[in-house]
Design an enzyme around this catalytic site. Structure first.
Site, PDB file in Angstrom:
ATOM      1  N   HIS A  47      46.114  -5.814 -23.466  1.00 41.54           N
ATOM      2  CA  HIS A  47      47.575  -5.943 -23.386  1.00 41.54           C
ATOM      3  C   HIS A  47      48.159  -4.662 -22.777  1.00 41.54           C
ATOM      4  CE1 HIS A  47      51.626  -6.946 -24.589  1.00 41.54           C
ATOM      5  NE2 HIS A  47      51.235  -8.014 -25.224  1.00 41.54           N
TER       6      HIS A  47
ATOM      7  N   GLY B 147      43.231  -7.249 -26.445  1.00 40.71           N
ATOM      8  CA  GLY B 147      43.460  -8.677 -26.209  1.00 40.71           C
ATOM      9  C   GLY B 147      42.606  -9.226 -25.084  1.00 40.71           C
TER      10      GLY B 147
ATOM     11  N   TYR C 119      47.276  -8.165 -35.571  1.00 39.14           N
ATOM     12  CA  TYR C 119      46.835  -9.261 -34.701  1.00 39.14           C
ATOM     13  C   TYR C 119      47.381 -10.586 -35.231  1.00 39.14           C
ATOM     14  CZ  TYR C 119      43.981 -10.294 -30.649  1.00 39.14           C
ATOM     15  OH  TYR C 119      43.579 -10.609 -29.383  1.00 39.14           O
TER      16      TYR C 119
END
Ligand code: LCV
Length: 259
Positions: free
Chosen positions: A64, A108, A138
């Site tokens: 990410h 991610g 998460y």
């Protein structure tokens, strides 16, 4: 500036992350391009997709884009977060997606790689699940997906240590299907892609969708059952279903029309 490169050849669609300056971080801009490429592959009736970084990449993806994580007060991995959209695009793409992995996979991006249908890695591939590094809680869908892909105790170790797992260990724990030398991984991957591209696209698409629905579903709701039956009926009522059988009887290669 393009953050990915894309190509379609012989029914095989390839997406190459092309933002080395930010270590292929999954920014909303890069993900928008990636989803656009998948949409184009669907229109072009691509039979199989490959997701990769440049040959010899040190980082497949840094995960990410941390600079895009919402400051406090908002869910950092909400349903419509670009990373979640990217993962759904891979899982709902109506053909197999092969992850060809060289270099480090972070955060991610590990979930993105795990959601690809066939992960193939080079010895340089490493996998680090990093929310604990950043203090990110998460999301449940992501945790369930990771739990579905690797042993629970290994998943917990990865979540709780945020330490990179090497390619050998990734093979042992089921993160990778194949570990292939860097100078052979491209030929190996495209050989597998060609094999898939020659098979029935409808049959493969409906099996992939069933795996996704059944993987999500604990008790199978009547609605999910009916949806699966409807998807399968579309296949066994299709031209290709007849063609596959006739071609076999006539000892010739089937000519798939995808309908
Ligand atoms: C934005 C970046 C990034 C990046 N975002 O190069 O899973 S969760 O919950 O954690 C989820 C929220 C998530 O996925 O979070 C991200 C998790 N990712 C990481 O923790 C990896 C962070 N990156 C790194 O540790 C290093 O960049 C690696 C080891 C990937 C590569 O190291 P290297 O020394 O080769 P730099 O660190 O110098 O990075 C090069 C440029 O890319 C940016 C970084 O800020 C730098 O930008 P500048 O040149 O402008 O300084 N960058 C790297 N990762 N995830 N930007």
């Amino acid at each position: 500036m393009g953050l990915i490169r894309q190509e379609i050849r012989d029914g095989i669609g390839t997406i190459t992350f092309d933002h080395d300056a930010k270590r292929n971080a999954l920014s909303s801009a890069l993900i928008e391009e990636m989803i656009g490429a998948f949409d184009g592959f669907i229109k072009q009736h691509v039979r199989v997709a490959i997701l990769r970084a440049h040959p010899g990449a040190k980082v497949w993806s840094a995960g990410h884009d941390v600079s895009e994580l919402p400051r406090s007060g908002r869910d950092p991995l909400a349903y419509n977060d670009p990373l979640e959209q990217a993962i759904r695009a891979v899982r709902e793409f109506p053909a197999p997606v092969i992850a060809m992995i060289e270099g480090g996979v972070w955060g991610g991006a590990v979930e993105l790689a795990l959601c690809c249908d066939i992960p193939i890695g080079a010895p340089s591939a490493t996998f680090a699940i990093t929310p604990a590094r950043i203090g990110v809680p998460y999301n449940p869908a992501g945790i369930l997906r990771i739990m579905n892909e690797i042993d629970l105790s290994v998943a917990k170790e990865m979540f709780f240590t945020a330490r990179p797992l090497g390619a050998e260990r990734a093979m042992q724990v089921g993160i990778l299907n194949h570990l292939v030398e860097a100078d052979e991984i491209e030929a190996f991957t495209f050989d597998m892609a060609r094999t898939i591209a020659e098979l029935s696209p409808l049959s493969i698409a409906v099996m992939k969708e069933q795996v996704r629905l059944l993987g999500n579903a604990r008790p199978l709701s009547p609605e999910t059952f009916e949806r699966i039956q409807g998807l399968r009926r579309k296949v066994y009522d299709s031209h290709d279903y007849q063609e596959g059988i006739v071609a076999f009887m006539e000892k010739r290669k089937p000519k798939w029309l995808g309908k």
